[in-house]
Design an enzyme around this catalytic site. Structure first.
Site, PDB file in Angstrom:
ATOM      1  N   ASN A   1       7.677 -61.836 -32.391  1.00 45.73           N
ATOM      2  CA  ASN A   1       6.372 -61.795 -31.736  1.00 45.73           C
ATOM      3  C   ASN A   1       6.284 -60.684 -30.689  1.00 45.73           C
ATOM      4  OD1 ASN A   1       5.674 -64.122 -33.190  1.00 45.73           O
ATOM      5  ND2 ASN A   1       6.525 -65.455 -31.605  1.00 45.73           N
TER       6      ASN A   1
ATOM      7  N   SER B   1      10.136 -67.448 -32.480  1.00 43.24           N
ATOM      8  CA  SER B   1       9.455 -68.732 -32.549  1.00 43.24           C
ATOM      9  C   SER B   1      10.471 -69.863 -32.479  1.00 43.24           C
ATOM     10  CB  SER B   1       8.667 -68.831 -33.858  1.00 43.24           C
ATOM     11  OG  SER B   1       8.261 -70.157 -34.109  1.00 43.24           O
TER      12      SER B   1
ATOM     13  N   GLU C   1       0.957 -58.537 -25.970  1.00 45.30           N
ATOM     14  CA  GLU C   1       0.018 -59.652 -25.958  1.00 45.30           C
ATOM     15  C   GLU C   1      -0.242 -60.124 -24.534  1.00 45.30           C
ATOM     16  OE1 GLU C   1       0.840 -61.763 -30.303  1.00 45.30           O
ATOM     17  OE2 GLU C   1       1.763 -62.595 -28.506  1.00 45.30           O
TER      18      GLU C   1
ATOM     19  N   THR D   1     -12.491 -46.041 -37.508  1.00 46.59           N
ATOM     20  CA  THR D   1     -13.678 -46.381 -36.728  1.00 46.59           C
ATOM     21  C   THR D   1     -14.142 -47.742 -37.251  1.00 46.59           C
ATOM     22  OG1 THR D   1     -15.248 -45.317 -38.241  1.00 46.59           O
ATOM     23  CG2 THR D   1     -14.353 -43.960 -36.465  1.00 46.59           C
ATOM     24  N   HIS D   2     -14.610 -48.597 -36.358  1.00 47.29           N
ATOM     25  CA  HIS D   2     -14.994 -49.969 -36.721  1.00 47.29           C
ATOM     26  C   HIS D   2     -13.816 -50.730 -37.346  1.00 47.29           C
ATOM     27  CE1 HIS D   2     -19.207 -48.748 -36.133  1.00 47.29           C
ATOM     28  NE2 HIS D   2     -18.879 -47.662 -36.819  1.00 47.29           N
TER      29      HIS D   2
ATOM     30  N   LYS E   1      10.058 -65.181 -37.369  1.00 39.85           N
ATOM     31  CA  LYS E   1       9.049 -64.540 -36.524  1.00 39.85           C
ATOM     32  C   LYS E   1       9.645 -63.563 -35.509  1.00 39.85           C
ATOM     33  CE  LYS E   1       5.221 -65.392 -36.029  1.00 39.85           C
ATOM     34  NZ  LYS E   1       4.730 -66.514 -35.219  1.00 39.85           N
TER      35      LYS E   1
ATOM     36  N   TYR F   1     -16.037 -57.746  11.284  1.00 38.78           N
ATOM     37  CA  TYR F   1     -15.051 -58.571  10.586  1.00 38.78           C
ATOM     38  C   TYR F   1     -15.562 -60.004  10.461  1.00 38.78           C
ATOM     39  CZ  TYR F   1     -10.698 -60.777   9.193  1.00 38.78           C
ATOM     40  OH  TYR F   1      -9.753 -61.469   8.488  1.00 38.78           O
TER      41      TYR F   1
ATOM     42  N   SER G   1      -3.018 -67.479   6.575  1.00 34.65           N
ATOM     43  CA  SER G   1      -2.810 -66.475   5.524  1.00 34.65           C
ATOM     44  C   SER G   1      -1.342 -66.080   5.380  1.00 34.65           C
ATOM     45  CB  SER G   1      -3.639 -65.225   5.826  1.00 34.65           C
ATOM     46  OG  SER G   1      -3.224 -64.642   7.058  1.00 34.65           O
TER      47      SER G   1
END
Length: 470
Positions: A285, A277, A290, A155-156, A283, A317, A23
């Site tokens: 972005n 881009s 994101e 809403t929606h 562009k 353990y 580990s």
């Protein structure tokens, strides 16, 4: 040097097994915590007369040298030494000789690793809470700058009713406040010492666990040795809390992506938080929101992964529990990075107030207020609802909005309409009509900002107090 546990074995570990089970590739992140816990442990061994004071001082000096090398990046961690504990112990023995082997008296790697993770996670909880406060602060400042900015509420993802943009931002302040409260509440379950539980049953040496807890700043010790070495609830709880934070960041990210699109044009993110881009020069972005939205899934995965590891493990353990660390480290890194970026991104965000107002003026989000107006005239709400539905349909067919209608046009749907309807339909009037606690009226939003600032000021005291202890 041979394995520190190799006395019982007649042959060396298969190299593939060694690589698969080691580990050190990830738990080297616990190096400082491992030394910190060892310093407290050996001090206690001396206090209790388990080790001669001369040996204690030699070990402490050796541990300090190892810590200096770790911080300087001078330690080469070895897969053959499996984990951070044995790597540190090998380094210690290399510094001071065989006396370093006495450090492990009265403890096991089982309670040692648990202690390391408690130390690590309590530090991260304080740091992450502080970052959450920074994001809340940025949102509050934007809210203060937009306490008169009216934007469509949805809403929606359909325009519903106009609200103050400040009111919308304060919804996220409330979310992140709950997130910070969950983190601070989890601290009391993280800040408990497992060391002294041994492998699973305690130790035959007359140790003083409470003394170690006091040295390390823990509020208490685990009551049960089996629970102490097998408990990973505190990590699960952290991962769950982190998942909720990422959920809220992802929701805000989605809105930033939408708002910054040409179709909305409600906000513009600073160039420092966007990319371009390779083939489309026009562009801009919104890569940060994101990517935060995308990374939310990996944090969820870390939570589900650990829950799955733990769901059928017998006490105490088991080697499966080695799988608790990578997800925890990854979540800490992912969440820290997201919060570090979000606060300055929100602080530098430009709000297109004119575009927001234009959007409010070209929709039917004030329709509910007409129904309320008619109800005030004595018409039952269900009948008023039908009247307004027909009025909106008429507007759609005629290419008009409600404020474009003449009084005669209004009256063809109900004789209860009068000149006052035009004042009722103004966006400011619609917003300020919601003058209830928690509503979007200007006076309520201003009061909410004041409460948010007061809550944040109080919450920051917790961070300052606990950061000073670490």
């Amino acid at each position: 040097m041979s394995k520190l546990w190799g006395g019982r074995f007649t042959k060396g570990t298969n190299k593939l097994v060694e690589e698969y089970t080691a580990s050190i590739g990830f738990d080297k992140a616990l190096a400082e915590e491992d030394v910190q816990g060892s310093l407290a442990h050996v001090t206690m061994l001396g206090k209790c007369g388990i080790l001669p004071q001369e040996d204690v001082e030699t070990i402490k000096e050796g541990l300090q040298k190892v810590l200096e090398k770790v911080r300087a990046g001078e330690v080469e961690f070895s897969v053959s030494d499996e984990d951070i504990h044995m790597n540190i112990e090998k380094q210690l023995i290399g510094e001071i000789g065989p006396v370093g082997g006495k450090l492990h008296t009265g403890r096991s790697r089982n309670d040692q690793v648990a202690t390391d993770m408690h130390l690590y996670l309590r530090n991260r909880v304080v740091e992450l809470t502080d970052l959450l406060h920074g994001l809340q602060e940025a949102l509050i400042e934007q809210a203060k700058d937009n306490v008169e900015t009216i934007v469509p509420g949805y809403t929606h993802l359909q325009r519903a009713q106009p609200i103050l943009f400040a009111h919308h931002l304060l919804a996220y302040v409330s979310m992140f406040r709950r997130d910070a409260e969950r983190l601070t509440d989890s601290y009391k379950r993280i800040n408990v010492l497992p060391l002294g539980a041994g492998a699973l049953a305690g130790t035959t040496f007359p140790i003083d666990r409470h003394f170690v807890a006091e040295q390390l700043g823990f509020d208490g010790v685990y009551e049960n040795s089996l629970d102490a070495v097998s408990d990973r609830d505190f990590i699960v709880e952290f991962l769950a809390n982190a998942s909720l934070i990422m959920t809220h960041l992802s929701r805000l990210s989605e809105e930033l992506v939408l708002w910054s699109s040409t179709e909305f044009s409600f906000v513009e993110l600073d160039d420092a938080f966007c990319t371009g881009s390779s083939i489309m020069p026009q562009k801009k972005n919104p890569d940060v929101p994101e990517l935060v939205r995308g990374k939310t899934g990996r944090v969820y995965g870390n939570l589900i992964g650990l829950l799955t590891v733990l769901k059928s493990l017998p006490l105490a353990y088991n080697k499966d529990m080695q799988e608790d660390k990578e997800g925890m480290f990854d979540t800490v890194a992912t969440l820290t990075g997201a919060l570090q970026l979000f606060a300055p991104m929100i602080a530098t965000m430009k709000v297109n107030k004119g575009r927001m107002r234009e959007a409010v003026n070209t929709d039917f989000s004030n329709a509910t207020d007409i129904a309320d107006f008619l109800v005030g005239k004595g018409l039952p709400f269900r009948q008023a609802h039908e009247v307004i539905g027909k009025t909106v349909l008429y507007c759609i067919n005629e290419g008009k909005f409600l404020l474009d209608l003449t009084l005669d046009e209004f009256k063809q749907f109900s004789p209860l309409f009068d000149e006052n309807i035009y004042a009722v339909l103004q966006p400011e009037a619609v917003v300020n009509a919601r003058n209830v606690y928690g509503g979007t009226a200007t006076v309520q939003v201003q009061a909410a900002i004041g409460r948010a600032e007061g809550n944040l000021l109080e919450a920051k005291k917790w961070v300052a107090e606990h950061a000073a202890k670490l």
